[in-house]
Design an enzyme around this catalytic site. Sequence first.
Site, short mmCIF file in Angstrom:
data_model
loop_
_atom_site.label_atom_id
_atom_site.label_comp_id
_atom_site.label_asym_id
_atom_site.label_seq_id
_atom_site.Cartn_x
_atom_site.Cartn_y
_atom_site.Cartn_z
N SER A 194 0.81 -1.21 0.00
CA SER A 194 0.00 0.00 0.00
C SER A 194 0.85 1.27 0.00
O SER A 194 1.69 1.44 -0.88
CB SER A 194 -0.95 -0.05 1.20
OG SER A 194 -2.14 0.59 0.87
N HIS A 212 -7.69 -5.73 -0.01
CA HIS A 212 -6.46 -4.97 0.16
C HIS A 212 -5.65 -5.53 1.33
O HIS A 212 -6.01 -5.31 2.49
CB HIS A 212 -6.87 -3.53 0.45
CG HIS A 212 -5.74 -2.56 0.51
ND1 HIS A 212 -5.03 -2.17 -0.58
CD2 HIS A 212 -5.21 -1.87 1.56
CE1 HIS A 212 -4.12 -1.28 -0.23
NE2 HIS A 212 -4.19 -1.10 1.07
C1 GCU Z 1 -5.48 4.68 1.73
C2 GCU Z 1 -4.94 5.49 0.58
C3 GCU Z 1 -4.14 4.63 -0.38
C4 GCU Z 1 -3.08 3.84 0.37
C5 GCU Z 1 -3.72 3.09 1.52
C6 GCU Z 1 -2.74 2.39 2.47
O1 GCU Z 1 -6.45 3.79 1.29
O2 GCU Z 1 -6.02 6.11 -0.06
O3 GCU Z 1 -3.53 5.42 -1.39
O4 GCU Z 1 -2.39 2.98 -0.50
O5 GCU Z 1 -4.43 4.00 2.35
O6 GCU Z 1 -1.59 2.77 2.54
O7 GCU Z 1 -3.19 1.51 3.19
#
Ligand code: GCU
Length: 413
Positions: A255, A383
């Site tokens: 992420s 995710h």
């Molecule tokens: C949020 C953000 C993302 C990121 C994510 C994370 O969802 O919008 O861009 O990748 O956090 O780091 O968990």
Amino acid sequence: MAARDGLSVSPPRPLDVNYDEAAVPAYTLPDALSCSDGKRAATTKLWFERRRPELLAAFAREMYGEAPREGWTLQTDRARTLHVPLEGALRCEWHFEVRTSEGRLPGTLLVWAPAGATEPVPVFVGLNFFGNQSVHPDATIEPARGWVPNNPEYGLSDHRASDASRGCHAHRWPVADIVRRGYALATCYAGDFDPDFDDGFRNGAHALFPEHRATAGDGAWGAIGAWAWGMSRLLDVLEADDRVDLRRVIAIGHSRFGKTALWAAAQDARFAMAISNCSGRGGAALSRRAFGERVRHLNERFPHWFCGNFRRYGDREAKLPFDQHALLALMAPRPVYVASASEDLWADPQGEFLACQAAGAVYEALGDRGADSIGYHVRPGVHDITAFDWAHYLDFADAHLWTSHRQSRRLLR
Ligand code: GCU
């Protein structure tokens, strides 16, 4: 967590988001191989002498921000080495401290290496979200010393690492599997380099370089820039660890730290390979795709991640002088792996795949193994980073790291 307190891991998502593939407007990607004067860098020489430095500078100036290049010293001390029989590993914590004339930044790098290794092994290096104590249930791992984000789910409060978070992210770091495959794993709390909230760049690594910010202005580093700089400092720390092979270091991140891993490895040729897990917009996903998170959302919800110049591109992605396929191409010919999750639409899995595909042109132009050095998978699910993802990363590293690092290092030196 309230949306505006800036202290939770992520503020709530906006409602004005497109998840309909048919509604994605057409866009044109800038040619990663075309220099600013229009000349095509179709040879290895032109790529490394002209186009690559030009692209690297553009990503720094317009998106992630410029990091300081000098002006610090690094002190490293081995704190403790423990044998952890269950994992077949030797676990070690390295205390380090970055020092400038403005102050000191202490941190701890946690490293597991195969206990039975007879020679230095390749190592995965990645940042964690909540402190080293969160990556494994082992009660003896030192908790994060500094500020950690509040997250009620893990019982964290008062911005201090609590025991309730011990091992809460263990599933993301399958230590035993990694070690059994002959790799070491090194991780550090991202907040050791820059706590993840918008404080006007008064904390973390930013505070050590006030003059740099004054000079670089809207092109100065944000949090992702500071984390990426921190990844390079972790490589410096690893120089003291004779269990790992510094020619085979893999930058990995999930992420926001997937965005970070890509930017770190793009800048620092000591990373022999990079892995982006669900990095999404601002990472592996093409910025021009109007699907899921957009550049505007990134700038609104995480104003501290990128440089000031990046704010100009909210709803104006077509004006960016590059797209994220060029970030992947900055790895070439070093192997790069991008992974998405099918239900992680916010991160735009299709945009991540298309970036890999478009980066292929640069890899092909450089010869070597061509686009075979780009790996991609999309896993069913949400995710996260899972044992399934890691199994693929280990296979990819097995296939690529044993032959490619010498040539890449020669080209990038
Ligand atoms: C949020 C953000 C993302 C990121 C994510 C994370 O969802 O919008 O861009 O990748 O956090 O780091 O968990």
